[in-house]
Design an enzyme around this catalytic site. Structure first.
Site, short mmCIF file in Angstrom:
data_model
loop_
_atom_site.label_atom_id
_atom_site.label_comp_id
_atom_site.label_asym_id
_atom_site.label_seq_id
_atom_site.Cartn_x
_atom_site.Cartn_y
_atom_site.Cartn_z
N ASP A 14 64.27 61.21 29.50
CA ASP A 14 64.78 59.71 29.40
C ASP A 14 63.44 59.12 29.14
OD1 ASP A 14 67.03 60.79 30.56
OD2 ASP A 14 66.64 59.92 32.54
N ASP A 135 80.38 57.33 33.39
CA ASP A 135 79.61 57.29 34.37
C ASP A 135 80.29 56.79 35.83
OD1 ASP A 135 77.62 58.06 32.69
OD2 ASP A 135 77.43 56.06 31.66
#
Length: 234
Positions: A14, A135
């Protein structure tokens, strides 16, 4: 176990302002930085036998356009396996930019909810290379860097596109992401009943036992914090 766990696990890198970080439940203010460059992290994953990595442009997810392109280029230069990238891919131009630097698969969510025509054009140009990002937070799909809740359930979103040439799905349990609370296989089991394409799971992995729980449920699992915090020794 049959399948080698390193073939099943997709380590996450990330990126926030060019640095490797991890978040809790997607909250930017929870970012924890790790003192390693993105390319060194990618090199480590390759040396340890992983054939795939999952890269997230966190700044891009918030701004709506890829921001950490230089870091992604550096990762591509050192990692020989498959790279899938998400975060801020909301138009054809950005997708082509990532393709030009050698990204294999594109993780796209927000545009699939708000601009179906553009999403379908992406699939037309890059068939079987787009992963639909689903998500889920509190049972509803969230978009825009997990900040905007929609009225869609995960399977309602998926059923709009399962018949089109997507690669498959990345289903993230946002409520558990980055928490190290352990995985809950049930949402993935329920989701799999509705779709025919491969499903990757993400959210909550805290141990190798969690990875094993998901084998046979999904086709792969994205793991971040459990690796960075030494819960899963490489």
């Amino acid at each position: 176990m049959g399948l080698n766990w390193k073939d099943f696990v997709i380590p996450a890198v990330d990126l926030k302002e060019g640095k490797v970080v991890r978040l809790v439940r997607g909250l930017m203010e929870s970012a924890k930085s790790y003192q390693v460059s993105p390319e060194d992290m990618a090199s480590l994953f390759q040396s340890k036998g992983f054939g795939k990595i999952h890269v997230v442009d966190l700044d891009g997810a918030v701004t709506g356009k890829p921001v950490n392109l230089e870091a992604i280029k550096n990762i591509r230069m050192v990692f020989g396996g498959r790279i899938q990238v998400g975060g801020g891919i909301r138009d054809i131009e950005r997708l082509k930019m990532l393709d030009d630097i050698g990204v294999d698969l594109f993780v796209v969510g927000t545009v699939a909810v708000y601009d179906r025509r553009t999403f379908e054009k992406m699939l037309e140009l890059f068939p079987n290379r787009v992963i639909l990002s689903v998500d889920s937070k509190g049972g509803r799909v969230t978009v825009g860097g997990w900040k905007e809740e929609t009225s869609l359930t995960p399977h309602q979103m998926a059923l709009q596109y399962d018949h089109l040439p997507i690669w498959g799905y990345l289903y993230t349990n946002v409520d558990r992401d980055g928490t190290l609370e352990g995985v809950d296989p049930q949402p993935y089991l329920s989701f799999k009943k509705w779709v025919k394409k491969p499903v990757l799971a993400s959210g909550g992995v805290a141990s190798i036992e969690d990875v094993i729980k998901l084998m046979g449920v999904v086709e792969g699992v994205v793991v971040g914090k459990a690796i960075y915090e030494g819960r899963i020794p490489l």
